[in-house]
Design an enzyme around this catalytic site. Sequence first.
Site, PDB file in Angstrom:
ATOM      1  N   ARG A 108       0.843  -1.056  -0.054  1.00 23.27           N
ATOM      2  CA  ARG A 108       0.020  -0.173  -0.158  1.00 23.27           C
ATOM      3  C   ARG A 108       0.920   1.155  -0.047  1.00 23.27           C
ATOM      4  O   ARG A 108       1.776   1.348   1.056  1.00 23.27           O
ATOM      5  CB  ARG A 108      -0.846  -0.121   1.165  1.00 23.27           C
ATOM      6  CG  ARG A 108      -1.818   1.239   1.358  1.00 23.27           C
ATOM      7  CD  ARG A 108      -2.846   1.061   2.207  1.00 23.27           C
ATOM      8  NE  ARG A 108      -3.868   0.451   1.703  1.00 23.27           N
ATOM      9  CZ  ARG A 108      -5.257   0.555   2.091  1.00 23.27           C
ATOM     10  NH1 ARG A 108      -5.643   1.111   3.228  1.00 23.27           N
ATOM     11  NH2 ARG A 108      -6.229  -0.113   1.487  1.00 23.27           N
ATOM     12  N   HIS A 135      -7.130   1.280  -6.777  1.00 30.63           N
ATOM     13  CA  HIS A 135      -7.268   0.220  -5.604  1.00 30.63           C
ATOM     14  C   HIS A 135      -7.854  -0.811  -6.416  1.00 30.63           C
ATOM     15  O   HIS A 135      -8.884  -1.171  -6.126  1.00 30.63           O
ATOM     16  CB  HIS A 135      -8.206   0.671  -4.717  1.00 30.63           C
ATOM     17  CG  HIS A 135      -8.009   0.347  -3.274  1.00 30.63           C
ATOM     18  ND1 HIS A 135      -7.367  -0.732  -3.142  1.00 30.63           N
ATOM     19  CD2 HIS A 135      -8.872   0.570  -2.211  1.00 30.63           C
ATOM     20  CE1 HIS A 135      -7.535  -1.240  -1.831  1.00 30.63           C
ATOM     21  NE2 HIS A 135      -8.632  -0.480  -1.411  1.00 30.63           N
ATOM     22  N   GLN A 138      -9.918  -3.754  -4.319  1.00 32.08           N
ATOM     23  CA  GLN A 138     -11.239  -3.446  -3.771  1.00 32.08           C
ATOM     24  C   GLN A 138     -12.182  -3.857  -4.735  1.00 32.08           C
ATOM     25  O   GLN A 138     -13.238  -4.126  -4.357  1.00 32.08           O
ATOM     26  CB  GLN A 138     -11.187  -1.881  -3.521  1.00 32.08           C
ATOM     27  CG  GLN A 138     -12.380  -1.262  -2.892  1.00 32.08           C
ATOM     28  CD  GLN A 138     -13.036  -1.888  -1.328  1.00 32.08           C
ATOM     29  OE1 GLN A 138     -12.046  -1.828  -0.784  1.00 32.08           O
ATOM     30  NE2 GLN A 138     -13.972  -2.550  -1.354  1.00 32.08           N
ATOM     31  N   ASP A 226     -17.534   6.882  -1.861  1.00 32.70           N
ATOM     32  CA  ASP A 226     -16.261   6.934  -1.082  1.00 32.70           C
ATOM     33  C   ASP A 226     -15.755   8.172  -0.382  1.00 32.70           C
ATOM     34  O   ASP A 226     -16.506   9.299  -0.737  1.00 32.70           O
ATOM     35  CB  ASP A 226     -15.141   6.554  -2.021  1.00 32.70           C
ATOM     36  CG  ASP A 226     -13.740   6.143  -1.134  1.00 32.70           C
ATOM     37  OD1 ASP A 226     -13.816   5.781  -0.073  1.00 32.70           O
ATOM     38  OD2 ASP A 226     -12.834   6.169  -1.754  1.00 32.70           O
ATOM     39  N   CYS A 265     -16.228   1.312  -0.021  1.00 33.37           N
ATOM     40  CA  CYS A 265     -15.076   0.403   0.158  1.00 33.37           C
ATOM     41  C   CYS A 265     -14.757   0.590   1.656  1.00 33.37           C
ATOM     42  O   CYS A 265     -14.175  -0.494   1.962  1.00 33.37           O
ATOM     43  CB  CYS A 265     -13.885   0.754  -0.504  1.00 33.37           C
ATOM     44  SG  CYS A 265     -13.484   2.566  -0.416  1.00 33.37           S
ATOM     45  N   ARG A 293     -13.403  -8.689   0.402  1.00 37.40           N
ATOM     46  CA  ARG A 293     -11.971  -8.590   0.357  1.00 37.40           C
ATOM     47  C   ARG A 293     -11.093  -9.688   0.338  1.00 37.40           C
ATOM     48  O   ARG A 293     -10.150 -10.141  -0.152  1.00 37.40           O
ATOM     49  CB  ARG A 293     -11.558  -7.428   1.239  1.00 37.40           C
ATOM     50  CG  ARG A 293     -12.153  -6.067   0.986  1.00 37.40           C
ATOM     51  CD  ARG A 293     -11.559  -5.509  -0.591  1.00 37.40           C
ATOM     52  NE  ARG A 293     -10.272  -5.380  -0.306  1.00 37.40           N
ATOM     53  CZ  ARG A 293      -9.406  -4.491   0.156  1.00 37.40           C
ATOM     54  NH1 ARG A 293     -10.163  -3.547   0.986  1.00 37.40           N
ATOM     55  NH2 ARG A 293      -8.016  -4.547  -0.077  1.00 37.40           N
TER      56      ARG A 293
HETATM   57  N1   CP Z   1     -11.286  -0.573   1.837  1.00 36.76           N
HETATM   58  C1   CP Z   1     -10.034  -0.272   2.369  1.00 36.76           C
HETATM   59  O1   CP Z   1      -8.996  -0.813   1.543  1.00 36.76           O
HETATM   60  O2   CP Z   1     -10.091  -0.399   3.690  1.00 36.76           O
HETATM   61  P1   CP Z   1      -8.654  -0.187   4.280  1.00 36.76           P
HETATM   62  O3   CP Z   1      -8.124   1.291   4.178  1.00 36.76           O
HETATM   63  O4   CP Z   1      -9.235  -0.421   6.071  1.00 36.76           O
HETATM   64  O5   CP Z   1      -7.543  -1.317   4.068  1.00 36.76           O
HETATM   65  N1  NVA Z   2      -9.919   6.702  -1.179  1.00 32.58           N
HETATM   66  C1  NVA Z   2      -9.670   6.197   0.060  1.00 32.58           C
HETATM   67  C2  NVA Z   2      -9.904   4.645  -0.014  1.00 32.58           C
HETATM   68  C3  NVA Z   2      -9.649   4.133   1.250  1.00 32.58           C
HETATM   69  C4  NVA Z   2      -9.722   2.559   1.277  1.00 32.58           C
HETATM   70  C5  NVA Z   2      -8.410   6.478   0.330  1.00 32.58           C
HETATM   71  O1  NVA Z   2      -7.636   6.554  -0.544  1.00 32.58           O
HETATM   72  O2  NVA Z   2      -8.002   7.004   1.470  1.00 32.58           O
END
Ligand code: CP
Ligand code: NVA
Length: 307
Positions: A108, A135, A138, A226, A265, A293
Amino acid sequence: MPKHFLSLADIDASDLRAILDEAHRIKKARIGKAKGHLDVDAPFSGETLALIFEKSSTRTRFSFDMAMQQLGGRSITATSSDMQIGRGETIEDTAKVLSRFVDGIMLRANSHQTLTALAQNSDVPVINGLTDYNHPCQIMADLQTLEERGGELSDMTLTWVGDGNNVAVSFVNAAAKFGYKLRISTPDGYGVNAQTISAAQNAGAKIDLIADPIKACDNTDVVIADTFVSMGDEDAEKRLTELMSHQVTEALMNAAAKDAIFLHCLPAHRGEEVTAAVIDGPQSAVFDEAENRLHAQKAIIRWCLGT
Ligand code: CP
Ligand code: NVA
């Protein structure tokens, strides 16, 4: 070349279809099993996935860890500040070193360039656990959720409402692969990257940009929200003000098809991008989406590592 999972735009539609079919199979095969038990066919005895986080995570962290446990392998989790990348070691060197220790790497990353540099220098598969750009894991879980509830993706219209962010990008990337119609409703200045949209349209995606959220939701099968402030966004107050016109409300759900599904998400901010009545209401699929997930990522790991 290792099989990386970096962007849905780069993976063949037939492979993505096979991953989603596998996710459904894997989920069904676990019905009735305790969470700590191995899958019926757990292929990864002795295999290890590194989970590296440059930013926070709940779902991605726990779902990848449990996925590896249930597949018979293990994971090692570290934040970048625990590692020497946090003190300036290059991502290229990190990739070469980790390739000597583990069988795959999930990252990440703050910047998508970090992810691609990791993949270019890794001898083992790299999986994208979210970047500032996209992402993909997701969206595989989201599409699994829609197929469970709604049937054929190619018959569906999905409507994204709010910020044209990293999650929106992966819905755009997947549109050409799975054949759903995608409407995107964002305020001025918050649209999805134009190049991403035109590349998807050139690949056959059916995408409509409809600024008015009520019109965008008209008779749609799926409404997706989101957060208005993603990790790394610095102008929180301005975003909250400027994106409020695109909050998902009961009025939008009423404009949608009668049994429309609401997706998010998570993490969610009730009263910002969505009202509590919608996200906690009967049309919301957000906790199935979160659970998926786990199942979708097992299928992704199996595709990357080979079983
Ligand atoms: N939706 C998602 O990726 O959640 P987290 O940020 O908790 O991993
Ligand atoms: N768009 C959000 C998604 C989190 C899972 C972010 O990047 O923070």
